[in-house]
Design a protein around this motif. Structure first.
Motif, PDB file in Angstrom:
ATOM      1  N   ARG A 256       0.880  -1.147  -0.036  1.00 17.72           N
ATOM      2  CA  ARG A 256       0.121   0.054  -0.029  1.00 17.72           C
ATOM      3  C   ARG A 256       0.815   1.311   0.006  1.00 17.72           C
ATOM      4  NH1 ARG A 256      -3.482  -3.178   3.443  1.00 17.72           N
ATOM      5  NH2 ARG A 256      -2.507  -2.294   5.047  1.00 17.72           N
ATOM      6  N   GLY A 257       1.908   1.243   0.691  1.00 15.16           N
ATOM      7  CA  GLY A 257       2.852   2.534   0.994  1.00 15.16           C
ATOM      8  C   GLY A 257       3.406   2.678  -0.474  1.00 15.16           C
ATOM      9  N   ARG A 258       3.910   1.308  -1.215  1.00 17.49           N
ATOM     10  CA  ARG A 258       4.485   1.641  -2.328  1.00 17.49           C
ATOM     11  C   ARG A 258       3.598   2.008  -3.441  1.00 17.49           C
ATOM     12  NH1 ARG A 258       7.534  -3.520  -4.273  1.00 17.49           N
ATOM     13  NH2 ARG A 258       8.664  -3.126  -2.211  1.00 17.49           N
ATOM     14  N   ALA A 259       2.336   1.531  -3.450  1.00 14.44           N
ATOM     15  CA  ALA A 259       1.157   2.049  -4.518  1.00 14.44           C
ATOM     16  C   ALA A 259       1.085   3.665  -4.383  1.00 14.44           C
ATOM     17  CB  ALA A 259       0.022   1.362  -4.224  1.00 14.44           C
ATOM     18  N   THR A 260       0.827   4.130  -3.050  1.00 13.82           N
ATOM     19  CA  THR A 260       0.743   5.330  -2.547  1.00 13.82           C
ATOM     20  C   THR A 260       1.831   6.397  -3.047  1.00 13.82           C
ATOM     21  OG1 THR A 260      -0.676   4.787  -0.651  1.00 13.82           O
ATOM     22  CG2 THR A 260       0.095   7.090  -0.833  1.00 13.82           C
ATOM     23  N   GLU A 261       3.253   5.730  -2.952  1.00 12.20           N
ATOM     24  CA  GLU A 261       4.287   6.515  -3.321  1.00 12.20           C
ATOM     25  C   GLU A 261       4.115   6.660  -4.809  1.00 12.20           C
ATOM     26  OE1 GLU A 261       9.201   6.003  -3.222  1.00 12.20           O
ATOM     27  OE2 GLU A 261       7.926   4.669  -2.028  1.00 12.20           O
ATOM     28  N   GLN A 262       3.862   5.426  -5.627  1.00 12.32           N
ATOM     29  CA  GLN A 262       3.846   5.464  -7.019  1.00 12.32           C
ATOM     30  C   GLN A 262       2.626   6.565  -7.547  1.00 12.32           C
ATOM     31  OE1 GLN A 262       3.211   1.374  -8.187  1.00 12.32           O
ATOM     32  NE2 GLN A 262       5.383   1.229  -7.727  1.00 12.32           N
ATOM     33  N   ALA A 263       1.491   6.651  -6.803  1.00 11.27           N
ATOM     34  CA  ALA A 263       0.571   7.322  -7.261  1.00 11.27           C
ATOM     35  C   ALA A 263       0.796   8.987  -6.905  1.00 11.27           C
ATOM     36  CB  ALA A 263      -0.678   7.257  -6.316  1.00 11.27           C
ATOM     37  N   VAL A 264       1.658   9.231  -5.964  1.00 12.22           N
ATOM     38  CA  VAL A 264       2.160  10.622  -5.753  1.00 12.22           C
ATOM     39  C   VAL A 264       3.124  11.012  -6.631  1.00 12.22           C
ATOM     40  CG1 VAL A 264       3.431  11.919  -4.326  1.00 12.22           C
ATOM     41  CG2 VAL A 264       1.698  10.708  -3.150  1.00 12.22           C
ATOM     42  N   THR A 265       4.070  10.040  -7.104  1.00 10.68           N
ATOM     43  CA  THR A 265       5.002  10.117  -8.280  1.00 10.68           C
ATOM     44  C   THR A 265       4.401  10.446  -9.680  1.00 10.68           C
ATOM     45  OG1 THR A 265       6.477   8.931  -7.204  1.00 10.68           O
ATOM     46  CG2 THR A 265       7.074   9.044  -9.508  1.00 10.68           C
ATOM     47  N   ALA A 266       3.141   9.673  -9.931  1.00  8.40           N
ATOM     48  CA  ALA A 266       2.631  10.031 -11.067  1.00  8.40           C
ATOM     49  C   ALA A 266       1.981  11.252 -11.153  1.00  8.40           C
ATOM     50  CB  ALA A 266       1.689   8.792 -11.499  1.00  8.40           C
ATOM     51  N   GLU A 267       1.245  11.627  -9.910  1.00  7.81           N
ATOM     52  CA  GLU A 267       0.770  12.986  -9.917  1.00  7.81           C
ATOM     53  C   GLU A 267       1.767  14.011 -10.214  1.00  7.81           C
ATOM     54  OE1 GLU A 267      -2.385  15.617  -9.364  1.00  7.81           O
ATOM     55  OE2 GLU A 267      -2.371  13.431 -10.011  1.00  7.81           O
ATOM     56  N   ARG A 268       2.961  13.980  -9.608  1.00  6.73           N
ATOM     57  CA  ARG A 268       3.945  15.130  -9.740  1.00  6.73           C
ATOM     58  C   ARG A 268       4.315  14.998 -11.527  1.00  6.73           C
ATOM     59  NH1 ARG A 268       7.596  16.521  -5.273  1.00  6.73           N
ATOM     60  NH2 ARG A 268       6.600  15.569  -3.295  1.00  6.73           N
ATOM     61  N   LEU A 269       4.441  13.996 -11.971  1.00  6.17           N
ATOM     62  CA  LEU A 269       4.606  13.976 -13.326  1.00  6.17           C
ATOM     63  C   LEU A 269       3.512  14.564 -14.205  1.00  6.17           C
ATOM     64  CD1 LEU A 269       6.243  10.317 -13.665  1.00  6.17           C
ATOM     65  CD2 LEU A 269       7.540  12.613 -13.664  1.00  6.17           C
ATOM     66  N   ARG A 270       2.487  14.436 -13.729  1.00  2.00           N
ATOM     67  CA  ARG A 270       1.145  14.761 -14.238  1.00  2.00           C
ATOM     68  C   ARG A 270       1.240  16.588 -14.215  1.00  2.00           C
ATOM     69  NH1 ARG A 270      -5.015  13.518 -13.555  1.00  2.00           N
ATOM     70  NH2 ARG A 270      -4.724  14.754 -11.354  1.00  2.00           N
ATOM     71  N   ILE A 271       1.616  16.939 -12.911  1.00  5.27           N
ATOM     72  CA  ILE A 271       1.819  18.415 -12.598  1.00  5.27           C
ATOM     73  C   ILE A 271       2.724  18.866 -13.608  1.00  5.27           C
ATOM     74  CG2 ILE A 271       2.280  19.882 -11.027  1.00  5.27           C
ATOM     75  CD1 ILE A 271       0.924  18.219  -8.840  1.00  5.27           C
TER      76      ILE A 271
END
Length: 392
Positions: free
Chosen positions: A176-191
């Motif tokens: 779950r922590g890794r998935a959340t980290e990946q989601a945050v990274t993906a959101e940063r890239l989208r930004i």
């Protein structure tokens, strides 16, 4: 601030209360159905063979009361009951039952505590078995090492089962922590992609204004001054957005950036129309005086509404939501509320979207909350600071 509702009264009662109530009902039932068998429970005259039910009731109640906070004390209570019932020749199964209760507590400790604590808990019943075996051999009592070994094996099995559960939970938490980290990274890239759009659009405007100004510099000084003013305003806005995003974005994507300008709150009515076609009725309330927002704040507010309304469509179990946009002097407040069944934050498509929104608001130094409402439904709220414009 989101206030969590208190659990029901029956769920707040400790486990020991429920176990004690169960045994009380058992004793009362047998008292009225088999009074002769319960006579010795209340008129004890030194014969422990008449007390298996009472001892089991007391031990299980103590174990349930101590299990969560003091599991080692719960094991000690079960082992004490095991030693106390060894002399019950008429009910030889009672000591084994007490020992199996201790095994269950060992498994619970291995599943919920650290390895050091769980190993110490498992060592307690094994040490008691070793002591009983040594005492019987020393005093010449006939002992069966295989029986003691079998009981020790049950302790090992209980510990292994609990340890496996503990490892499974740790692995799931890591995922779950890794998935959340990946989601945050993906959101940063989208930004980063959206910021690229904003910068590219602004640089395009600057290039056009600079080219026009250079062509009319000698013949139309007023147009040249207007072009320079437009270049100054556009560059200030772009630099302000870059300064607020600096350090939070990264480059390196191979995807080509979209060519359209990043959306903003001006697209809110169109978003409402699109979702109405998808079956979600969105009521919009605007407060304050609408005004032009910085590009990054405008984009973040739009994404918050877009993601929240999308979650209503997918997960809320309702087709109605209310969006409030409040233009305050130094901040923009956005709230999205629905009256559905709520959305679990760890479910796919909601928790990760919420994590991305929280990251987006944090990059702008704003405040973000999301969670179930006490009266039902789900609430997403964000406060985005609007930087004060600095004059030339």
């Amino acid at each position: 601030m989101i206030i969590e509702p208190r659990p029901p009264l029956l769920r707040r009662l400790p486990a020991g209360v429920w176990v004690g109530a169960f045994w009380t009902l058992v004793v009362v039932f047998r008292l009225f159905t088999r009074r002769d068998e319960l006579r010795h429970l209340f008129e004890y005259e030194g014969n422990i063979e008449d007390m298996p039910l009472l001892v089991t009731a007391v031990v299980t109640t103590l174990v349930a009361a101590l299990l969560v906070r003091l599991p080692q004390a719960a094991i000690a209570a079960a082992l004490a009951g095991c030693l106390f019932t060894l002399g019950m020749r008429n009910v030889p199964e009672t000591p084994v039952v007490q020992f199996l209760i201790a095994d269950a507590v060992v498994g619970y400790t291995a599943a919920t505590r650290s390895r050091t604590v769980s190993l110490f808990a498992a060592a307690m019943p094994v040490a008691m078995l070793a002591g009983m075996l040594a005492w019987g051999a020393w005093n010449g009592y006939p002992v069966n090492p295989m029986a003691y070994g079998g009981l020790a094996g049950t302790v090992l099995i209980a510990w292994l089962v609990g340890h496996t559960v503990h490892q499974g939970r740790a692995h799931a938490e890591a995922l779950r922590g890794r998935a959340t980290e990946q989601a945050v990274t993906a959101e940063r890239l989208r930004i980063a992609r959206e910021l690229h759009d904003m910068v590219a659009h602004s640089i395009g405007i600057i290039a056009i204004q600079a080219g026009m100004g250079s062509r009319v510099m000698d013949t139309q000084p007023a147009e040249t001054r207007n072009a320079l003013n437009a270049i100054e305003a556009t560059s200030r806005e772009t630099l302000a957005g870059l300064r607020r995003m600096l350090g939070a974005l990264r480059a390196g994507e191979n995807e080509s950036a979209p060519l359209e300008v990043a959306p903003g709150m001006a697209e809110l009515d169109r978003l409402v129309e699109r979702n109405a076609g998808a079956g979600v009725r969105v009521a919009v309330t605007r407060g304050g005086e609408p005004r032009t927002l910085p590009a990054d704040v405008d984009l973040a507010a739009f994404r918050i509404v877009q993601e929240s309304v999308t979650n209503v469509l997918k997960h809320a179990g309702t087709r109605d939501c209310h969006v409030t946009v409040d233009y305050r002097p130094h901040e923009l407040a956005v709230t999205v509320v629905d009256s559905g069944a709520g959305r679990p934050t760890a479910s796919p498509g909601t928790g990760y979207g919420i994590a991305g929104l929280r990251e987006r608001v944090a990059l702008l130094h704003g405040e973000f909350t999301a969670g179930p409402r006490p009266g039902g439904g789900f609430r997403v709220a964000a406060r985005l600071p609007i930087p004060v414009e600095v004059g030339p």
